[in-house]
Motif scaffolding. Structure first.
Motif, PDB file in Angstrom:
ATOM      1  N   THR A 113       0.820  -1.205   0.000  1.00  0.00           N
ATOM      2  CA  THR A 113       0.000   0.000   0.000  1.00  0.00           C
ATOM      3  C   THR A 113       0.857   1.259   0.000  1.00  0.00           C
ATOM      4  O   THR A 113       0.630   2.185  -0.798  1.00  0.00           O
ATOM      5  N   PHE A 114       1.845   1.301   0.876  1.00  0.00           N
ATOM      6  CA  PHE A 114       2.692   2.487   0.982  1.00  0.00           C
ATOM      7  C   PHE A 114       3.525   2.684  -0.284  1.00  0.00           C
ATOM      8  O   PHE A 114       3.681   3.814  -0.773  1.00  0.00           O
ATOM      9  N   ALA A 362       6.362  11.701   2.714  1.00  0.00           N
ATOM     10  CA  ALA A 362       5.516  10.512   2.802  1.00  0.00           C
ATOM     11  C   ALA A 362       6.057   9.549   3.853  1.00  0.00           C
ATOM     12  O   ALA A 362       5.290   8.950   4.621  1.00  0.00           O
ATOM     13  N   PHE A 363       7.367   9.398   3.903  1.00  0.00           N
ATOM     14  CA  PHE A 363       7.980   8.511   4.900  1.00  0.00           C
ATOM     15  C   PHE A 363       7.714   9.010   6.318  1.00  0.00           C
ATOM     16  O   PHE A 363       7.347   8.233   7.211  1.00  0.00           O
ATOM     17  N   LEU A 364       7.889  10.291   6.542  1.00  0.00           N
ATOM     18  CA  LEU A 364       7.795  10.848   7.894  1.00  0.00           C
ATOM     19  C   LEU A 364       6.357  10.962   8.392  1.00  0.00           C
ATOM     20  O   LEU A 364       6.097  10.735   9.587  1.00  0.00           O
ATOM     21  N   PHE A 365       5.417  11.286   7.507  1.00  0.00           N
ATOM     22  CA  PHE A 365       4.072  11.625   7.966  1.00  0.00           C
ATOM     23  C   PHE A 365       2.989  10.617   7.574  1.00  0.00           C
ATOM     24  O   PHE A 365       1.956  10.536   8.243  1.00  0.00           O
ATOM     25  N   ILE A 366       3.206   9.853   6.493  1.00  0.00           N
ATOM     26  CA  ILE A 366       2.188   8.906   6.062  1.00  0.00           C
ATOM     27  C   ILE A 366       2.492   7.487   6.540  1.00  0.00           C
ATOM     28  O   ILE A 366       1.598   6.784   7.038  1.00  0.00           O
ATOM     29  N   ALA A 367       3.733   7.070   6.409  1.00  0.00           N
ATOM     30  CA  ALA A 367       4.096   5.690   6.779  1.00  0.00           C
ATOM     31  C   ALA A 367       3.704   5.330   8.212  1.00  0.00           C
ATOM     32  O   ALA A 367       3.156   4.239   8.442  1.00  0.00           O
ATOM     33  N   PRO A 368       3.951   6.186   9.218  1.00  0.00           N
ATOM     34  CA  PRO A 368       3.565   5.805  10.583  1.00  0.00           C
ATOM     35  C   PRO A 368       2.075   5.591  10.749  1.00  0.00           C
ATOM     36  O   PRO A 368       1.646   4.886  11.666  1.00  0.00           O
ATOM     37  N   ARG A 369       1.270   6.188   9.885  1.00  0.00           N
ATOM     38  CA  ARG A 369      -0.191   6.079   9.988  1.00  0.00           C
ATOM     39  C   ARG A 369      -0.749   4.927   9.163  1.00  0.00           C
ATOM     40  O   ARG A 369      -1.936   4.620   9.262  1.00  0.00           O
TER      41      ARG A 369
END
Length: 471
Positions: A113-114, A362-369
């Protein structure tokens, strides 16, 4: 010097020598070791510096205007990427045991997905740049909007493999810009990736961590000392060499996969010519390599169903694929046109900064979610791949999780099966330039934005809502 079979053979020999020089420079240069610069990239930069684009312009020419290399040799090198990319993609799935789609999804779903979100997002960013800046300000082809995904996710192989497609749509300069962007991506991966790993260790963003500074000198140099060397065959011998050499058989199956891909491509072109209007040409400009990948899947499925002997060994296929990739990278960088990069320097820098910024945010703000567990270990691999190389993604995973305690590495491997067939060199990547030319950047942008949003929503509301075991 005329282009003869002897020149072709000698051109390959010189590439081998350049790769050896690049390897030994890496062994004895701490800078290259610390930032894990591949030997093939070093060799390519040497070829570029000693060739017509740098040394040749100074007037130091041993042969014509090719710098230290004959112009005919440079011409051979320029054609190699388009051929070798077919070998690389035909090798992706040969010798593999395909797990069920359900198993792949269970283990690697968050990474799939990511990774798709990253890739489709690069289309959105690139097409927005094309519509708002690249075309109106710099008079570039709207197809430039596809270059970010082609270069950063696809890497050098895909960028160089699309040479014929760029020429077919009248965007010849796209090849050099794409390879230049891929080089920026790979170099940036190392610097940014190391920074992220150190940041993750200090801030507690990762559950498993190894300080990159603790890596042995042997590991950094990329060699194995004599006392640590073990027998490591290239792969299993699947045939008796007195009848046919194992390597020959594997090359034959790669050739068969490429041949099936060619037949499929020719069939698609015939269908397009018979049914579609003349103004829309997609399959006509589609390169061979994504069809070679499908050909490999067909060959592997047929072997598994009808051949009781394990005739194709994954280890042998991987060695062939690795050789093709090394030769591709050094020849692609060595024949890069710096004049084209210079002509489009400002848009080139804008595209580079935009792609790196997108991947980093995207790595910093989307991946953790999106990631339900081990978000850093999982996402750092997707980040590395989205910056230009699958190998870089695997390297970053290994640094973050050296003992494979998380599902990151296994998920990364399964993810490739459901990613590469579409983006990162798959059908969408290969067809993106003709699609932009045929349907225009606006329609393509809307389509990419819808798909990107779909992957984002899936990640946030399906995987992101799952219970996090680490919490």
């Amino acid at each position: 010097m005329e282009l003869t079979p002897e020149v072709v053979g000698f051109s390959l020999i010189i590439l081998g020598v350049l790769l050896l020089i690049g390897k030994w420079l890496r062994v004895f240069t701490p800078f290259f070791q610390s930032f894990f610069i591949p030997s093939s990239m070093i060799a390519g930069l040497i070829a570029l510096f000693l060739g017509p684009e740098v040394l040749g312009l100074t007037g130091v020419n041993l042969f014509d205007e090719g710098g230290l290399f004959p112009q005919a040799m440079v011409e051979v090198w320029s054609t190699l990427p388009g051929l070798l990319i077919n070998v690389i993609f035909a090798s992706l799935f040969l010798g593999m045991t395909f797990p069920s789609v359900k198993k792949m999804w269970e283990i690697s779903g968050p990474q799939i997905t990511f990774a798709h979100f990253l890739s489709w997002g690069l289309y959105v960013v690139g097409l927005l740049l094309a519509i708002l800046v690249l075309t109106p300000v710099f008079d570039m082809s709207p197809a430039a909007g596809a270059l970010l995904e082609i270069s950063f996710v696809g890497g050098h192989g895909t960028a160089a493999g699309l040479t014929g497609t760029f020429e077919g749509v009248g965007f010849e300069e796209g090849r050099d810009i794409a390879i230049g962007l891929a080089t920026v991506g790979v170099l940036s991966t190392v610097f940014i990736g190391m920074t992220l790993i150190n940041w993750g260790a200090r801030k507690g963003k990762t559950e498993i961590m190894k300080d990159p500074s603790e890596l042995s000198e042997e590991k950094k140099r990329g060699i194995i000392s004599k006392e640590n060397q073990e027998d490591f065959p290239a792969g299993k011998q699947t045939t008796h060499s007195e009848f046919i050499e194992t390597l020959t058989v594997h090359l034959g199956y790669i050739g068969l996969a490429i041949g099936l891909g060619w037949l499929m491509l020719e069939g698609l072109i015939l269908v397009e010519e018979a049914l579609w209007v003349e103004e829309i040409e997609i399959f006509t400009h589609l390169p061979l390599f994504p069809l070679a990948m499908i050909g490999a899947v067909i060959v592997q499925l047929l072997l598994g169903k009808f051949v009781k002997y394990n005739i194709v060994d994954r280890g042998v296929i991987s060695r062939i694929q690795g050789l093709a990739l090394d030769l591709l990278i050094v020849s692609a960088i060595g024949t890069l046109s710096l004049a084209v990069i210079g002509e489009y320097f400002l848009p080139f820098m804008i595209m580079s900064i935009a792609a790196i910024t997108w991947n980093l945010l995207a790595f910093l703000f989307i991946a953790p979610r999106i990631m339900p567990d081990y978000w850093f270990e999982r996402a750092i691999g997707d980040f590395g791949q989205a910056m230009g190389m699958s190998a870089a993604g695997l390297l970053l995973i290994k640094l973050a999780d050296p003992e494979s305690k998380s599902p990151a590495k296994e998920g990364f491997s399964y993810k490739q099966l459901l990613l590469d067939i579409f983006v990162g060199g798959g059908f969408v990547t290969a067809a993106s330039v003709p699609l932009v030319v045929a349907f225009g950047p606006v329609i393509t942008l809307i389509t990419a934005a819808v798909i990107m949003t779909g992957w984002l929503l899936l990640g946030l509301f399906y995987f992101g809502k799952k219970e996090r075991p680490s919490e």
